[in-house]
Design a protein around this motif. Structure first.
Motif, PDB file in Angstrom:
ATOM      1  N   LEU A  56     -39.949  10.664   1.817  1.00 32.09           N
ATOM      2  CA  LEU A  56     -39.941   9.210   1.738  1.00 32.09           C
ATOM      3  C   LEU A  56     -38.578   8.732   1.264  1.00 32.09           C
ATOM      4  O   LEU A  56     -38.047   9.248   0.266  1.00 32.09           O
ATOM      5  N   GLY A  57     -37.994   7.762   1.963  1.00 33.72           N
ATOM      6  CA  GLY A  57     -36.724   7.177   1.543  1.00 33.72           C
ATOM      7  C   GLY A  57     -36.984   5.784   1.020  1.00 33.72           C
ATOM      8  O   GLY A  57     -37.761   5.024   1.611  1.00 33.72           O
ATOM      9  N   GLU A  59     -35.895   1.997   0.333  1.00 32.61           N
ATOM     10  CA  GLU A  59     -34.956   1.010   0.875  1.00 32.61           C
ATOM     11  C   GLU A  59     -33.952   0.589  -0.184  1.00 32.61           C
ATOM     12  O   GLU A  59     -34.358   0.310  -1.305  1.00 32.61           O
ATOM     13  N   SER A  60     -32.687   0.472   0.170  1.00 33.54           N
ATOM     14  CA  SER A  60     -32.137   0.869   1.454  1.00 33.54           C
ATOM     15  C   SER A  60     -31.223   2.093   1.334  1.00 33.54           C
ATOM     16  O   SER A  60     -31.015   2.810   2.302  1.00 33.54           O
ATOM     17  N   PHE A  63     -32.390   5.535   2.478  1.00 33.20           N
ATOM     18  CA  PHE A  63     -32.573   5.793   3.916  1.00 33.20           C
ATOM     19  C   PHE A  63     -31.455   6.656   4.499  1.00 33.20           C
ATOM     20  O   PHE A  63     -31.555   7.107   5.636  1.00 33.20           O
ATOM     21  N   PRO A  67     -33.748  11.079   5.815  1.00 31.42           N
ATOM     22  CA  PRO A  67     -34.146  11.580   7.138  1.00 31.42           C
ATOM     23  C   PRO A  67     -33.441  12.882   7.523  1.00 31.42           C
ATOM     24  O   PRO A  67     -34.014  13.706   8.236  1.00 31.42           O
ATOM     25  N   PHE A  77     -40.401  11.641   8.214  1.00 36.38           N
ATOM     26  CA  PHE A  77     -39.734  10.648   7.358  1.00 36.38           C
ATOM     27  C   PHE A  77     -40.583   9.384   7.291  1.00 36.38           C
ATOM     28  O   PHE A  77     -41.078   8.905   8.304  1.00 36.38           O
ATOM     29  N   PRO A  79     -40.397   5.413   5.588  1.00 30.97           N
ATOM     30  CA  PRO A  79     -39.648   4.424   4.822  1.00 30.97           C
ATOM     31  C   PRO A  79     -40.527   3.701   3.794  1.00 30.97           C
ATOM     32  O   PRO A  79     -41.637   3.298   4.115  1.00 30.97           O
ATOM     33  N   ARG A  81     -40.510   0.328   2.005  1.00 30.10           N
ATOM     34  CA  ARG A  81     -39.765  -0.902   2.262  1.00 30.10           C
ATOM     35  C   ARG A  81     -40.120  -2.020   1.305  1.00 30.10           C
ATOM     36  O   ARG A  81     -41.165  -2.008   0.661  1.00 30.10           O
ATOM     37  N   ASP A 121     -34.291   8.739  -3.462  1.00 29.00           N
ATOM     38  CA  ASP A 121     -33.439   7.552  -3.571  1.00 29.00           C
ATOM     39  C   ASP A 121     -32.032   8.026  -3.899  1.00 29.00           C
ATOM     40  O   ASP A 121     -31.840   9.157  -4.338  1.00 29.00           O
TER      41      ASP A 121
END
Ligand code: AMP
Length: 174
Positions: A56-57, A59-60, A63, A67, A77, A79, A81, A121
């Motif tokens: 999980l990435g 935001e932002s 990101f 991935p 992956f 997101p 958000r 992150d």
């Protein structure tokens, strides 16, 4: 590439976005292929035996590397958000910021109980953002949660905001 070399490349911007903040600008590292490669290979090495199924990435800035690690791990992956950006049904988590509250969201069908999740992150500061992301992921009842960062600001003790049972790993410490 070493931690020390990367530290020499990350740009420190004083008083951004407000007075008193020492902003760690990672774009000076992302622009270099050797640094991009180092971030990806070091994180992949650290997580390759953990059975990660989803990366999980957040935001932002989460990101950028998430991935690339997902691909190397053979994981998917997802997101995380800010409110109102995802088009389908979501699960939400609100959290307190310095001024007011913020809400983050994940698509409801993005995670399932058999997932092993690595949340990523770019930077761990006070830990408010990752704490909210962990609480959000917990709502899906996944098997295990890991938290990963490129940079951790040790003096802010963000790790204390991360509850029991979540392993934390950062590549670079200030
Ligand atoms: P926190 O919730 O306090 O852990 O803040 C983490 C988030 O804020 C991350 O998504 C970072 O991108 C950003 N952030 C906070 N402090 C800094 C800093 N000093 N330099 C760069 N980014 C920061």
């Amino acid at each position: 590439m070493t931690q020390q070399e990367i530290k020499g490349i990350i740009r420190n911007v004083p008083d951004f976005p407000q007075k008193g903040i020492q902003f760690k600008d990672l774009t000076t590292a992302f622009v270099r292929p050797d640094c991009l490669n180092w971030f990806q290979t070091e994180l992949t090495k650290a997580y390759q035996d953990k059975g990660i199924t989803k990366v999980l990435g957040i935001e932002s800035r989460g990101f950028i590397i998430a991935p690339t690690v997902a691909m190397a791990l053979g994981a998917g992956f997802v997101p995380v958000r800010k409110k109102g950006k995802l088009p389908a049904e979501v699960v939400q988590q609100s959290y307190l910021k310095e001024y007011g509250t913020d809400t983050i969201e994940i698509h409801k069908d993005a995670l399932s109980p058999d997932d092993v999740v690595m949340i990523h992150d770019d930077l761990l500061a006070t830990g408010g953002t990752i704490e909210a992301a962990i609480n959000l992921v917990r709502k899906f009842g996944v098997k295990k949660i890991y938290a990963s960062f490129l940079v951790e600001l040790d003096a802010l003790e963000g790790r204390k905001a991360i509850g029991e049972g979540v392993e934390v790993y950062s590549l670079i410490h200030y």
